[in-house]
Design an enzyme around this catalytic site. Structure first.
Site, PDB file in Angstrom:
ATOM      1  N   PRO A 170      26.202   1.116  50.789  1.00 27.39           N
ATOM      2  CA  PRO A 170      26.677   0.022  51.216  1.00 27.39           C
ATOM      3  C   PRO A 170      27.401  -0.112  52.617  1.00 27.39           C
ATOM      4  O   PRO A 170      28.049   0.758  52.904  1.00 27.39           O
ATOM      5  CB  PRO A 170      28.057  -0.127  50.206  1.00 27.39           C
ATOM      6  CG  PRO A 170      27.600   0.789  49.147  1.00 27.39           C
ATOM      7  CD  PRO A 170      26.745   1.776  49.708  1.00 27.39           C
ATOM      8  N   GLU A 171      26.738  -1.131  53.212  1.00 30.27           N
ATOM      9  CA  GLU A 171      27.293  -1.521  54.622  1.00 30.27           C
ATOM     10  C   GLU A 171      28.112  -2.812  54.461  1.00 30.27           C
ATOM     11  O   GLU A 171      28.235  -3.377  53.494  1.00 30.27           O
ATOM     12  CB  GLU A 171      26.172  -1.587  55.739  1.00 30.27           C
ATOM     13  CG  GLU A 171      25.328  -0.209  55.610  1.00 30.27           C
ATOM     14  CD  GLU A 171      24.061  -0.154  56.692  1.00 30.27           C
ATOM     15  OE1 GLU A 171      24.285  -1.068  57.884  1.00 30.27           O
ATOM     16  OE2 GLU A 171      23.284   0.552  56.428  1.00 30.27           O
ATOM     17  N   HIS A 192      30.483   5.413  34.612  1.00 27.31           N
ATOM     18  CA  HIS A 192      31.141   6.565  35.558  1.00 27.31           C
ATOM     19  C   HIS A 192      32.365   5.865  36.228  1.00 27.31           C
ATOM     20  O   HIS A 192      32.741   6.124  37.181  1.00 27.31           O
ATOM     21  CB  HIS A 192      30.018   6.742  36.660  1.00 27.31           C
ATOM     22  CG  HIS A 192      28.754   7.488  36.061  1.00 27.31           C
ATOM     23  ND1 HIS A 192      28.582   8.469  35.510  1.00 27.31           N
ATOM     24  CD2 HIS A 192      27.446   6.741  35.704  1.00 27.31           C
ATOM     25  CE1 HIS A 192      27.303   8.684  35.254  1.00 27.31           C
ATOM     26  NE2 HIS A 192      26.747   7.732  35.188  1.00 27.31           N
ATOM     27  N   ARG A 202      28.434   9.131  42.009  1.00 31.57           N
ATOM     28  CA  ARG A 202      28.276  10.476  42.808  1.00 31.57           C
ATOM     29  C   ARG A 202      29.626  10.717  43.339  1.00 31.57           C
ATOM     30  O   ARG A 202      29.899  11.789  43.758  1.00 31.57           O
ATOM     31  CB  ARG A 202      27.218  10.414  44.057  1.00 31.57           C
ATOM     32  CG  ARG A 202      25.819  10.147  43.251  1.00 31.57           C
ATOM     33  CD  ARG A 202      24.745  10.132  44.448  1.00 31.57           C
ATOM     34  NE  ARG A 202      24.480  11.609  44.973  1.00 31.57           N
ATOM     35  CZ  ARG A 202      24.122  11.743  46.167  1.00 31.57           C
ATOM     36  NH1 ARG A 202      22.871  10.967  46.246  1.00 31.57           N
ATOM     37  NH2 ARG A 202      23.924  12.901  46.581  1.00 31.57           N
TER      38      ARG A 202
END
Ligand SMILES: [Zn+2]
Length: 272
Positions: free
Chosen positions: A2-3, A93, A112
């Site tokens: 993501p930017e 998650h 992650r």
């Protein structure tokens, strides 16, 4: 990863839906995503009421009515999901869950767990804010402002653009797309960018970011907006991930070069 456009998309989605929501409880399932205050995070949020949701650089910023701020860096695979229930079926998650007084929940889900949640008290925020550079969509991001910074740096221009203390919110994907639009090779030293090129680069950065926001961001692997949808900008990328395919402008094969451990894609004819 993501930017700015992905963070902006999430912030715009969440803002109207989270305003005036009151946090009543916090469940921390994975402490490793907590930057500050670390232990104590779960006790620091209940009772706070959301004033609005915005963005600073690549980060989603939830502002509370007491002027405290929760800064969410989505890392590689982080998602913020607002659910009508205490959980959500597609969030497997969940690292942190904020329970809201109205029965909804805001879930921070991250496979992650390279993401980071940081809570700032009102007096702590200005120092953090000052660590981040110019906002590329703000009025003070002018060609002159960009040139003032590039001319003092000898680093490759692609690396310069990834430095969040200079320009906040631009990552590898949009840096490479902007450099293609400006006709500048990613490996060129920042101080070799001319005044005219700085103008093209400034415009290229703004255009690519605005177009990506209009398309709700780019989806690579795990990015989803706050509604769980994928972004639509990926088919519009002109160099990123296109090694060996023809340049959209001149037909030359796009090249890939590893630059400081990350791939740089460029057209060897159009970018000098
Ligand atoms: Zn070309």
């Amino acid at each position: 990863m993501p930017e700015l456009p992905e963070a902006e998309t999430i912030a715009r989605d969440l803002h109207p839906r989270l305003q005036e929501a009151k946090v009543t409880a916090v469940d921390v399932h994975h402490e490793d995503v907590l930057g500050r205050p670390g232990t104590g995070f779960g006790d620091a949020l209940p009772g706070r009421v959301v004033a609005g949701v915005g963005r600073r650089g690549k980060n989603v910023v939830i502002a509370f009515q007491d002027e405290g701020r929760l800064l969410v860096n989505l890392g590689m695979t982080g998602r913020l999901v607002l659910s009508d229930a205490p959980g959500a079926a597609d969030c497997r998650h969940v690292a942190v869950r904020l329970l809201l007084q109205d029965g909804r929940s805001l879930l921070y889900d991250d496979v992650r767990r390279f993401g980071l949640l940081e809570l700032f008290e009102p007096e702590e925020w200005p120092a953090r804010d000052a660590e981040l550079g110019l906002e590329p969509l703000a009025d003070d991001f002018t060609a002159d402002a960009l040139r003032d910074m590039t001319r003092r740096s000898r680093t490759p221009i692609r690396n310069f653009l990834l430095d969040q203390s200079k320009v906040a919110g631009v990552g590898n994907i949009y840096a490479l797309e902007a450099l293609f639009r400006a006709g500048i090779r990613p490996t060129r030293r920042a101080n070799r960018v001319t005044r005219a090129e700085a103008t093209s680069l400034r415009n290229g950065i703004r255009d690519v970011l605005e177009e990506a926001i209009a398309n709700r961001g780019t989806t690579f692997s795990d990015y989803r907006d706050a509604a769980g949808e994928r972004g639509g900008f990926e088919p519009l990328l002109q160099v990123y991930g296109r090694e060996g395919r023809p340049c959209t402008r001149c037909g030359t094969a796009i090249k890939r070069k590893v630059l400081t451990n990350r791939s740089a894609f460029y057209c060897p004819s159009c970018q000098r």
